[in-house]
Design a protein around this motif. Structure first.
Motif, mmCIF file in Angstrom:
data_model
loop_
_atom_site.group_PDB
_atom_site.id
_atom_site.type_symbol
_atom_site.label_atom_id
_atom_site.label_comp_id
_atom_site.label_asym_id
_atom_site.label_seq_id
_atom_site.Cartn_x
_atom_site.Cartn_y
_atom_site.Cartn_z
ATOM 1 N N ASP A 199 24.798 -59.840 -21.675
ATOM 2 C CA ASP A 199 24.629 -61.088 -20.924
ATOM 3 C C ASP A 199 23.635 -60.891 -19.786
ATOM 4 O OD1 ASP A 199 26.457 -62.396 -22.572
ATOM 5 O OD2 ASP A 199 28.144 -61.689 -21.354
ATOM 6 N N GLN A 200 22.537 -60.175 -20.090
ATOM 7 C CA GLN A 200 21.417 -59.921 -19.175
ATOM 8 C C GLN A 200 21.756 -58.933 -18.068
ATOM 9 O OE1 GLN A 200 20.010 -63.789 -17.888
ATOM 10 N NE2 GLN A 200 19.039 -64.193 -19.857
ATOM 11 N N GLU A 201 22.960 -58.345 -18.096
ATOM 12 C CA GLU A 201 23.320 -57.330 -17.109
ATOM 13 C C GLU A 201 23.169 -55.945 -17.744
ATOM 14 O OE1 GLU A 201 24.118 -57.633 -13.906
ATOM 15 O OE2 GLU A 201 23.742 -59.794 -14.068
ATOM 16 N N PRO A 202 22.487 -55.007 -17.057
ATOM 17 C CA PRO A 202 22.271 -53.677 -17.652
ATOM 18 C C PRO A 202 23.573 -52.886 -17.779
ATOM 19 C CG PRO A 202 21.536 -53.716 -15.364
ATOM 20 C CD PRO A 202 21.890 -55.132 -15.721
ATOM 21 N N ILE A 203 23.665 -52.101 -18.832
ATOM 22 C CA ILE A 203 24.801 -51.207 -19.057
ATOM 23 C C ILE A 203 24.291 -49.776 -18.967
ATOM 24 C CG2 ILE A 203 26.499 -50.406 -20.751
ATOM 25 C CD1 ILE A 203 26.662 -53.213 -21.803
ATOM 26 N N ARG A 204 24.925 -48.982 -18.142
ATOM 27 C CA ARG A 204 24.487 -47.609 -17.930
ATOM 28 C C ARG A 204 24.946 -46.739 -19.105
ATOM 29 N NH1 ARG A 204 22.832 -46.034 -12.941
ATOM 30 N NH2 ARG A 204 23.608 -43.926 -13.320
ATOM 31 N N LEU A 205 23.981 -46.029 -19.704
ATOM 32 C CA LEU A 205 24.264 -45.094 -20.787
ATOM 33 C C LEU A 205 23.549 -43.779 -20.512
ATOM 34 C CD1 LEU A 205 23.674 -47.396 -23.912
ATOM 35 C CD2 LEU A 205 25.879 -46.808 -22.888
ATOM 36 N N THR A 206 24.129 -42.683 -20.992
ATOM 37 C CA THR A 206 23.446 -41.390 -20.889
ATOM 38 C C THR A 206 22.309 -41.343 -21.905
ATOM 39 O OG1 THR A 206 24.812 -40.278 -22.544
ATOM 40 C CG2 THR A 206 25.642 -40.322 -20.278
ATOM 41 N N GLY A 207 21.434 -40.359 -21.727
ATOM 42 C CA GLY A 207 20.330 -40.211 -22.673
ATOM 43 C C GLY A 207 20.813 -39.995 -24.094
ATOM 44 N N GLY A 208 21.862 -39.186 -24.252
ATOM 45 C CA GLY A 208 22.414 -38.940 -25.576
ATOM 46 C C GLY A 208 23.018 -40.185 -26.187
ATOM 47 N N GLU A 209 23.667 -41.019 -25.365
ATOM 48 C CA GLU A 209 24.254 -42.270 -25.868
ATOM 49 C C GLU A 209 23.173 -43.250 -26.274
ATOM 50 O OE1 GLU A 209 28.186 -41.788 -23.019
ATOM 51 O OE2 GLU A 209 26.642 -43.263 -22.521
ATOM 52 N N VAL A 210 22.068 -43.285 -25.537
ATOM 53 C CA VAL A 210 20.944 -44.142 -25.913
ATOM 54 C C VAL A 210 20.352 -43.682 -27.244
ATOM 55 C CG1 VAL A 210 18.604 -44.872 -25.316
ATOM 56 C CG2 VAL A 210 20.375 -44.838 -23.561
ATOM 57 N N ASN A 211 20.190 -42.351 -27.400
ATOM 58 C CA ASN A 211 19.659 -41.825 -28.662
ATOM 59 C C ASN A 211 20.559 -42.205 -29.830
ATOM 60 O OD1 ASN A 211 17.606 -40.644 -27.237
ATOM 61 N ND2 ASN A 211 18.457 -38.579 -27.298
ATOM 62 N N LEU A 212 21.861 -42.089 -29.617
ATOM 63 C CA LEU A 212 22.813 -42.420 -30.672
ATOM 64 C C LEU A 212 22.754 -43.907 -31.005
ATOM 65 C CD1 LEU A 212 25.157 -41.683 -32.538
ATOM 66 C CD2 LEU A 212 26.712 -42.027 -30.599
ATOM 67 N N LEU A 213 22.732 -44.757 -29.991
ATOM 68 C CA LEU A 213 22.660 -46.203 -30.225
ATOM 69 C C LEU A 213 21.372 -46.564 -30.953
ATOM 70 C CD1 LEU A 213 23.813 -49.032 -29.839
ATOM 71 C CD2 LEU A 213 22.709 -49.100 -27.583
ATOM 72 N N GLU A 214 20.268 -45.946 -30.565
ATOM 73 C CA GLU A 214 18.994 -46.232 -31.219
ATOM 74 C C GLU A 214 19.029 -45.821 -32.687
ATOM 75 O OE1 GLU A 214 14.219 -45.744 -30.326
ATOM 76 O OE2 GLU A 214 15.637 -44.395 -29.343
ATOM 77 N N ALA A 215 19.627 -44.659 -32.973
ATOM 78 C CA ALA A 215 19.747 -44.217 -34.364
ATOM 79 C C ALA A 215 20.571 -45.201 -35.178
ATOM 80 C CB ALA A 215 20.368 -42.825 -34.412
ATOM 81 N N LEU A 216 21.630 -45.713 -34.600
ATOM 82 C CA LEU A 216 22.505 -46.638 -35.319
ATOM 83 C C LEU A 216 21.839 -47.994 -35.540
ATOM 84 C CD1 LEU A 216 25.834 -45.721 -33.512
ATOM 85 C CD2 LEU A 216 25.383 -45.425 -35.960
ATOM 86 N N VAL A 217 21.241 -48.561 -34.484
ATOM 87 C CA VAL A 217 20.663 -49.901 -34.631
ATOM 88 C C VAL A 217 19.420 -49.885 -35.512
ATOM 89 C CG1 VAL A 217 21.576 -50.658 -32.410
ATOM 90 C CG2 VAL A 217 19.238 -49.790 -32.538
ATOM 91 N N ASN A 218 18.774 -48.726 -35.646
ATOM 92 C CA ASN A 218 17.616 -48.633 -36.531
ATOM 93 C C ASN A 218 18.023 -48.542 -38.001
ATOM 94 O OD1 ASN A 218 15.617 -48.811 -34.608
ATOM 95 N ND2 ASN A 218 15.428 -46.594 -34.327
ATOM 96 N N ASN A 219 19.335 -48.398 -38.246
ATOM 97 C CA ASN A 219 19.842 -48.295 -39.619
ATOM 98 C C ASN A 219 21.014 -49.249 -39.809
ATOM 99 O OD1 ASN A 219 18.424 -45.704 -40.866
ATOM 100 N ND2 ASN A 219 18.913 -45.244 -38.730
ATOM 101 N N PRO A 220 20.813 -50.552 -39.606
ATOM 102 C CA PRO A 220 21.928 -51.501 -39.673
ATOM 103 C C PRO A 220 22.573 -51.539 -41.051
ATOM 104 C CG PRO A 220 19.825 -52.653 -39.695
ATOM 105 C CD PRO A 220 19.526 -51.218 -39.377
ATOM 106 N N GLY A 221 23.903 -51.488 -41.057
ATOM 107 C CA GLY A 221 24.648 -51.557 -42.297
ATOM 108 C C GLY A 221 24.619 -50.289 -43.124
#
Length: 233
Positions: free
Chosen positions: A153-175
């Motif tokens: 909702d336009q508010e930033p969520i703090r993530l560690t570098g490793g969590e960002v890497n993991l999220l990026e890996a997941l969203v780049n491979n949806p489903g």
């Protein structure tokens, strides 16, 4: 892939053809993996993470086109080139409708297969380049790979570098179900030292706590039992 060989998984019940293709592709700087049948094709893809599959259409254990169709139904978007002993229009249509990226009739010159592999990989790379830096929206969240920031909702969520890497890996491979081994490779962060399967589980748990309403019943990052995790937008 500038620092690693492109991996091609060749699935064919003819051992002589498998070895011929392996020798030829290896000479042209591909890392070739071989399989005699498609019985556990999804598991092989998860285990070896090939960049492309060369799949025989007709094998004793089943239809390669049907194996390709099942991969697509499971959300697997790895490029597939089908091989067949019947170079007929109807077989080409069946293969392409099953989700194959290209189709090659036997007998064929290995040089033609190599050209088709390179063409399919170029198309895949071009398509990925068009989308890899675009923001990904899911529910109230927006993840921007370019800035590596997640907002709710336009508010930033703090993530560690490793969590960002993991999220990026997941969203780049949806489903797409991703094994822990594959996630380790995709979400590698050299600043965090050696990581293992347990570290991926912990990172997933932390990421769920950040984005899920109920981490015990996750909506976005789902567990695929016996495999790993899947992002379900």
């Amino acid at each position: 892939m500038e620092n690693a060989l492109v991996k091609v998984l060749v699935v064919d019940d003819d051992p002589a053809l498998r070895q011929l293709l392996a020798d030829y592709l290896n000479r042209h700087h591909y890392d070739t993996l071989l399989a005699p049948d498609a019985s556990d094709l999804p598991a092989r893809i998860q285990r070896y993470a090939p960049d492309l599959v060369v799949l025989d259409r007709m094998m004793p254990d089943g239809d390669g086109a049907e194996a390709c169709r099942r991969l697509r139904q499971q959300g697997e978007d790895i490029p597939v080139i089908l091989l067949t002993g019947r170079d007929e229009t109807v077989d080409r249509v069946i293969g392409l409708e099953a989700g194959a990226d290209d189709y090659l009739g036997k007998p064929f010159d290995p040089r033609e297969l190599l050209a088709r592999i390179e063409a399919v990989l170029r198309r895949k790379k071009g398509a990925s380049a068009l989308t890899k830096d675009r923001p990904v929206a899911f529910g109230p969240f927006v993840f921007d790979p370019a800035t590596r920031q997640l907002h709710k909702d336009q508010e930033p969520i703090r993530l560690t570098g490793g969590e960002v890497n993991l999220l990026e890996a997941l969203v780049n491979n949806p489903g797409k179900p991703l094994s822990r081994e594959r996630l380790l490779a995709l979400a590698r962060d050299d600043d965090e030292g050696e990581r293992n399967d347990r570290a991926i589980d912990i990172a997933v748990l932390r990421l769920r706590r950040a984005i899920e309403d109920d981490p015990k019943q996750p909506r976005w990052i789902q567990t695929v039992w016996g495999v790993g995790y899947r992002f379900s937008p």
